[in-house]
Design a protein around this motif. Structure first.
Motif, PDB file in Angstrom:
ATOM      1  N   VAL A  24       0.835  -1.199   0.000  1.00  0.00           N
ATOM      2  CA  VAL A  24       0.000   0.000   0.000  1.00  0.00           C
ATOM      3  C   VAL A  24       0.874   1.255   0.000  1.00  0.00           C
ATOM      4  CG1 VAL A  24      -1.760   1.298   1.270  1.00  0.00           C
ATOM      5  CG2 VAL A  24      -1.966  -1.182   1.043  1.00  0.00           C
ATOM      6  N   GLY A  25       1.996   1.183   0.669  1.00  0.00           N
ATOM      7  CA  GLY A  25       2.913   2.313   0.698  1.00  0.00           C
ATOM      8  C   GLY A  25       3.437   2.719  -0.669  1.00  0.00           C
ATOM      9  N   LEU A  26       3.385   1.816  -1.627  1.00  0.00           N
ATOM     10  CA  LEU A  26       3.850   2.092  -2.988  1.00  0.00           C
ATOM     11  C   LEU A  26       2.806   2.792  -3.856  1.00  0.00           C
ATOM     12  CD1 LEU A  26       5.634  -1.314  -3.736  1.00  0.00           C
ATOM     13  CD2 LEU A  26       6.709   0.869  -3.117  1.00  0.00           C
ATOM     14  N   VAL A  27       1.564   2.834  -3.394  1.00  0.00           N
ATOM     15  CA  VAL A  27       0.481   3.429  -4.175  1.00  0.00           C
ATOM     16  C   VAL A  27       0.623   4.955  -4.196  1.00  0.00           C
ATOM     17  CG1 VAL A  27      -2.032   3.744  -4.316  1.00  0.00           C
ATOM     18  CG2 VAL A  27      -1.080   1.518  -3.654  1.00  0.00           C
ATOM     19  N   ALA A  28       0.486   5.521  -5.381  1.00  0.00           N
ATOM     20  CA  ALA A  28       0.571   6.981  -5.527  1.00  0.00           C
ATOM     21  C   ALA A  28      -0.494   7.656  -4.674  1.00  0.00           C
ATOM     22  CB  ALA A  28       0.383   7.370  -6.990  1.00  0.00           C
ATOM     23  N   GLY A  29      -0.093   8.691  -3.963  1.00  0.00           N
ATOM     24  CA  GLY A  29      -1.022   9.457  -3.149  1.00  0.00           C
ATOM     25  C   GLY A  29      -1.128   9.001  -1.709  1.00  0.00           C
ATOM     26  N   VAL A  30      -0.496   7.875  -1.364  1.00  0.00           N
ATOM     27  CA  VAL A  30      -0.530   7.393   0.019  1.00  0.00           C
ATOM     28  C   VAL A  30       0.532   8.145   0.818  1.00  0.00           C
ATOM     29  CG1 VAL A  30      -0.076   5.424   1.526  1.00  0.00           C
ATOM     30  CG2 VAL A  30      -1.421   5.110  -0.552  1.00  0.00           C
ATOM     31  N   VAL A  42      -7.149  -1.600   7.851  1.00  0.00           N
ATOM     32  CA  VAL A  42      -6.059  -0.862   7.220  1.00  0.00           C
ATOM     33  C   VAL A  42      -6.536   0.575   7.064  1.00  0.00           C
ATOM     34  CG1 VAL A  42      -4.646  -0.623   5.143  1.00  0.00           C
ATOM     35  CG2 VAL A  42      -5.274  -2.901   5.965  1.00  0.00           C
ATOM     36  N   ARG A  43      -5.766   1.509   7.631  1.00  0.00           N
ATOM     37  CA  ARG A  43      -6.085   2.933   7.503  1.00  0.00           C
ATOM     38  C   ARG A  43      -5.047   3.567   6.591  1.00  0.00           C
ATOM     39  NH1 ARG A  43      -5.180   6.043  12.536  1.00  0.00           N
ATOM     40  NH2 ARG A  43      -3.284   6.717  11.523  1.00  0.00           N
ATOM     41  N   VAL A  44      -5.547   4.284   5.592  1.00  0.00           N
ATOM     42  CA  VAL A  44      -4.673   4.947   4.635  1.00  0.00           C
ATOM     43  C   VAL A  44      -4.963   6.439   4.670  1.00  0.00           C
ATOM     44  CG1 VAL A  44      -4.021   5.108   2.203  1.00  0.00           C
ATOM     45  CG2 VAL A  44      -4.675   2.893   3.165  1.00  0.00           C
ATOM     46  N   ASP A  45      -3.930   7.230   4.909  1.00  0.00           N
ATOM     47  CA  ASP A  45      -4.038   8.681   4.879  1.00  0.00           C
ATOM     48  C   ASP A  45      -3.419   9.172   3.573  1.00  0.00           C
ATOM     49  OD1 ASP A  45      -5.133   8.884   7.487  1.00  0.00           O
ATOM     50  OD2 ASP A  45      -3.128   8.635   8.325  1.00  0.00           O
ATOM     51  N   GLY A  46      -4.113  10.054   2.893  1.00  0.00           N
ATOM     52  CA  GLY A  46      -3.593  10.607   1.651  1.00  0.00           C
ATOM     53  C   GLY A  46      -4.690  10.801   0.629  1.00  0.00           C
ATOM     54  N   ASP A  47      -4.273  10.876  -0.615  1.00  0.00           N
ATOM     55  CA  ASP A  47      -5.203  11.106  -1.716  1.00  0.00           C
ATOM     56  C   ASP A  47      -5.225   9.937  -2.698  1.00  0.00           C
ATOM     57  OD1 ASP A  47      -5.888  13.719  -0.797  1.00  0.00           O
ATOM     58  OD2 ASP A  47      -3.956  14.415  -1.546  1.00  0.00           O
ATOM     59  N   ALA A  48      -4.899   8.757  -2.230  1.00  0.00           N
ATOM     60  CA  ALA A  48      -4.839   7.583  -3.091  1.00  0.00           C
ATOM     61  C   ALA A  48      -6.227   7.144  -3.531  1.00  0.00           C
ATOM     62  CB  ALA A  48      -4.140   6.438  -2.371  1.00  0.00           C
ATOM     63  N   ASP A  49      -6.295   6.561  -4.701  1.00  0.00           N
ATOM     64  CA  ASP A  49      -7.521   5.995  -5.244  1.00  0.00           C
ATOM     65  C   ASP A  49      -7.869   4.711  -4.485  1.00  0.00           C
ATOM     66  OD1 ASP A  49      -9.535   5.752  -7.472  1.00  0.00           O
ATOM     67  OD2 ASP A  49      -8.400   3.887  -7.767  1.00  0.00           O
TER      68      ASP A  49
END
Length: 65
Positions: A24-30, A42-49
């Motif tokens: 997940v860390g490799l995803v753009a916007g994360v 799983v909590r993701v902060d950012g602008d990822a799709d």
């Protein structure tokens, strides 16, 4: 920036946590990834799709509920 929280019920060990964080860390916007083994989320902060995050979790060998 927003926060996405996903349920991943088959997280069962520290290696699962590491694999998900890595993919997940490799995803753009994360900007940040937090995997909670106790709640199996799983909590993701950012602008990822969302679809890209779900695909990354699948790449790590897990499925989003």
């Amino acid at each position: 920036m927003h926060q996405l929280v996903l349920s991943v019920p088959n997280i069962s060990c520290g290696r699962c946590v590491e694999a998900i964080q890595e993919e997940v860390g490799l995803v753009a916007g994360v900007h940040a990834v937090t995997v909670d083994l106790a709640t199996r989320t799983v909590r993701v902060d950012g602008d990822a799709d969302r679809a890209a995050v779900v695909a990354a979790i699948a790449e790590a060998g897990h499925q989003v509920a």
